[in-house]
Design a protein around this motif. Structure first.
Motif, short mmCIF file in Angstrom:
data_model
loop_
_atom_site.label_atom_id
_atom_site.label_comp_id
_atom_site.label_asym_id
_atom_site.label_seq_id
_atom_site.Cartn_x
_atom_site.Cartn_y
_atom_site.Cartn_z
N THR A 188 0.82 -1.23 0.00
CA THR A 188 0.00 0.00 0.00
C THR A 188 0.85 1.27 0.00
O THR A 188 0.28 2.37 -0.02
CB THR A 188 -0.92 0.02 1.24
N LEU A 189 2.16 1.14 0.02
CA LEU A 189 3.04 2.31 0.11
C LEU A 189 3.36 2.93 -1.24
O LEU A 189 4.04 3.95 -1.32
CB LEU A 189 4.35 1.93 0.80
N GLY A 190 2.89 2.30 -2.33
CA GLY A 190 3.12 2.85 -3.66
C GLY A 190 4.53 2.69 -4.18
O GLY A 190 4.98 3.47 -5.02
N ARG A 191 5.25 1.69 -3.71
CA ARG A 191 6.62 1.44 -4.17
C ARG A 191 6.60 0.71 -5.52
O ARG A 191 5.61 0.07 -5.87
CB ARG A 191 7.38 0.60 -3.14
N PRO A 192 7.69 0.77 -6.28
CA PRO A 192 7.77 0.01 -7.55
C PRO A 192 7.65 -1.49 -7.28
O PRO A 192 8.00 -1.98 -6.21
CB PRO A 192 9.16 0.37 -8.08
N LEU A 193 7.19 -2.21 -8.30
CA LEU A 193 6.98 -3.65 -8.14
C LEU A 193 8.28 -4.44 -8.21
O LEU A 193 8.39 -5.49 -7.57
CB LEU A 193 6.02 -4.16 -9.21
N GLY A 194 9.25 -4.00 -8.96
CA GLY A 194 10.46 -4.81 -9.15
C GLY A 194 10.15 -6.03 -9.98
O GLY A 194 10.46 -7.15 -9.59
N ARG A 195 9.59 -5.79 -11.16
CA ARG A 195 9.09 -6.89 -11.98
C ARG A 195 10.19 -7.80 -12.48
O ARG A 195 10.02 -9.02 -12.55
CB ARG A 195 8.29 -6.33 -13.16
N PHE A 196 11.33 -7.25 -12.83
CA PHE A 196 12.39 -8.05 -13.46
C PHE A 196 13.50 -8.46 -12.50
O PHE A 196 14.27 -9.37 -12.79
CB PHE A 196 12.98 -7.28 -14.64
N PHE A 197 13.60 -7.76 -11.36
CA PHE A 197 14.64 -8.09 -10.40
C PHE A 197 14.24 -7.53 -9.03
O PHE A 197 13.72 -6.41 -8.95
CB PHE A 197 15.99 -7.49 -10.83
N PRO A 198 14.47 -8.28 -7.96
CA PRO A 198 14.03 -7.81 -6.63
C PRO A 198 14.99 -6.78 -6.04
O PRO A 198 15.73 -7.04 -5.10
CB PRO A 198 14.03 -9.11 -5.81
N MET A 199 14.95 -5.57 -6.61
CA MET A 199 15.82 -4.51 -6.14
C MET A 199 15.34 -3.98 -4.79
O MET A 199 14.15 -4.03 -4.48
CB MET A 199 15.86 -3.36 -7.15
N PRO A 200 16.25 -3.46 -3.95
CA PRO A 200 15.85 -2.88 -2.66
C PRO A 200 14.85 -1.73 -2.87
O PRO A 200 14.99 -0.93 -3.78
CB PRO A 200 17.17 -2.35 -2.08
N GLY A 201 13.85 -1.68 -2.03
CA GLY A 201 12.83 -0.65 -2.12
C GLY A 201 11.65 -1.01 -2.99
O GLY A 201 10.65 -0.29 -3.02
N THR A 202 11.73 -2.14 -3.72
CA THR A 202 10.61 -2.59 -4.54
C THR A 202 9.79 -3.63 -3.80
O THR A 202 10.20 -4.14 -2.75
CB THR A 202 11.12 -3.20 -5.86
N TYR A 203 8.63 -3.93 -4.35
CA TYR A 203 7.73 -4.92 -3.73
C TYR A 203 8.38 -6.30 -3.69
O TYR A 203 8.42 -6.96 -2.64
CB TYR A 203 6.42 -4.96 -4.52
N SER A 204 8.91 -6.75 -4.83
CA SER A 204 9.56 -8.06 -4.85
C SER A 204 10.83 -8.06 -4.01
O SER A 204 11.18 -9.06 -3.38
CB SER A 204 9.87 -8.48 -6.29
N GLY A 205 11.55 -6.93 -3.98
CA GLY A 205 12.75 -6.83 -3.17
C GLY A 205 12.45 -6.91 -1.69
O GLY A 205 13.23 -7.49 -0.91
N TYR A 206 11.33 -6.34 -1.29
CA TYR A 206 10.93 -6.42 0.12
C TYR A 206 10.63 -7.85 0.52
O TYR A 206 11.05 -8.32 1.59
CB TYR A 206 9.71 -5.54 0.36
N LEU A 207 9.90 -8.57 -0.32
CA LEU A 207 9.60 -9.97 -0.02
C LEU A 207 10.87 -10.82 -0.03
O LEU A 207 11.03 -11.73 0.79
CB LEU A 207 8.60 -10.52 -1.04
#
Length: 292
Positions: A188-207
Motif C-alpha cells: 500500500t506504500l506505492g513502491r515500484p513492483l520490481g518486476r524483473f529483479f528484486p531490487m531494494p525498495g521494490t515490492y519483490s525486493g521487500y519480499l
C-alpha cells in the motif's frame, strides 16, 4: 567465540576433514569396486598422505600435484563460481517476475504476465528434464570445444535443472508471503513492483529480503551438484582440468592421480560452500545457527 565456532565447523570440519575423509572413502569404494588387493589400500593411503605433504611423485604419469591443483584453479573453480552466480541471478529474476505477475493479476486483473510465466516454466521444465550431457554435446556440435565459459556455466544450471529448482524454491517462498500482513502493508506504500529483479525498495525486493535467510542455505546445498555438473562439462568439452584427468585415471587405473583429483574436487566443493555460508553467517548469524 561465535566466529571461532563458525571457523571450526565450516573451515576445519566441513572443509579440511570433509575433503580428507571424503577422498579416502570415495577412493576406497573405487578400489573395492575394482576388486583391488589389500596392498592396494595401503598404497592408496601412503600415496595420498605423501602427496598432501608434497612428497609425492607424479613424474611417471606426466602430472605433478601442482599441475592438478592449477587445473582446478584455472577451470573447475571459476566455472563452478560462475555457474553459482548465474543460478542465483536466474532464480532472482524468475521469482521477481512471478511475484509481480501474481500481484498484477490479483490487484489489477492483468493476467498476461502470469500466463507468460507459466509458459516459461513449462519450457524450463522440459529443459530441466533433459540429460545434461545431451545439452553439452549439442553445444559442442554447434560451437565446438571453444565455447565461452559463461555459455557452459549457463547450460550447466539450465539443462541440469538447477535454475528451475532454485527458481521454484524461491518463487514458492515469496508467493507464500503475499497474503501476510507485512506484505499487504508494504504493497500500500506505492513502491515500484520490481518486476524483473528484486531490487531494494521494490515490492519483490521487500519480499526477497524476508526469504534471503532461507535462500542462502538452499544455495549452499546445491554446491555439490554444481561441482558434479562442472566435472561433466570438463569431460565433454575436453578441458585440461580435473574432469578430464579424473576420467583418464578411471580408464587407466591411475589410483595415485585419481586420489589427488578427488581431493581437489572436494576441496573446491568445500571452498565454494564455505564462501556461501560465510555470507550467511555475516549477514544472518542467527539464521546460520538455525540452518546447521
Amino acid at each position: 567465540m561465535r566466529f571461532l565456532r563458525f571457523l571450526f565447523k565450516e573451515l576445519i570440519l566441513h572443509g579440511i576433514v570433509f575433503a580428507i575423509v571424503g577422498t579416502l572413502v570415495l577412493s576406497g569404494l573405487y578400489l573395492l569396486s575394482t576388486g583391488a588387493s589389500i596392498d592396494a589400500y595401503g598404497q592408496m593411503l601412503s600415496s595420498f598422505f605423501k602427496n598432501i605433504f608434497g612428497a609425492g611423485d607424479f613424474s611417471h604419469a606426466g602430472f605433478t600435484p601442482g599441475q592438478i591443483i592449477a587445473a582446478g584453479s584455472a577451470r573447475t573453480l571459476p566455472l563452478a563460481l560462475l555457474s553459482l552466480i548465474i543460478l542465483v541471478l536466474i532464480a532472482l529474476a524468475g521469482s521477481a517476475h512471478a511475484v509481480t505477475a501474481r500481484y498484477l493479476a490479483s490487484h489489477h486483473d492483468i493476467n498476461m504476465p502470469e500466463r507468460l510465466g507459466k509458459a516459461v516454466n513449462i519450457i524450463t521444465s522440459i529443459l530441466a528434464a533433459s540429460p545434461l550431457f545431451c545439452g553439452f554435446w549439442f553445444l559442442v556440435a554447434v560451437i565446438g570445444n571453444e565455447a565461452p565459459l559463461v555459455v557452459i556455466a549457463f547450460l550447466t544450471v539450465v539443462i541440469g535443472g538447477l535454475s528451475w529448482d532454485a527458481t521454484n524454491f524461491l518463487k514458492a517462498d515469496l508467493l507464500n508471503q503475499i497474503e501476510t500482513t507485512h506484505a499487504i502493508t508494504f504493497s500500500t506504500l506505492g513502491r515500484p513492483l520490481g518486476r524483473f529483479f528484486p531490487m531494494p525498495g521494490t515490492y519483490s525486493g521487500y519480499l526477497f529480503s524476508s526469504s534471503l535467510p532461507r535462500f542462502i542455505p538452499y544455495v549452499a546445498g546445491k554446491v555439490p551438484t554444481i561441482i558434479g555438473s562442472v566435472t561433466i562439462a570438463e569431460i565433454i568439452f575436453s578441458f585440461e582440468g580435473l574432469g578430464s584427468n579424473l576420467l583418464d585415471c578411471l580408464v587407466d587405473g591411475r589410483t595415485d592421480i585419481l586420489i589427488m583429483d578427488v581431493f581437489i574436487l572436494l576441496c573446491i566443493n568445500a571452498v565454494v560452500s564455505f564462501l556461501v555460508k560465510t555470507i550467511l553467517f555475516l549477514i544472518y548469524p542467527r539464521w546460520y545457527e538455525k540452518s546447521i
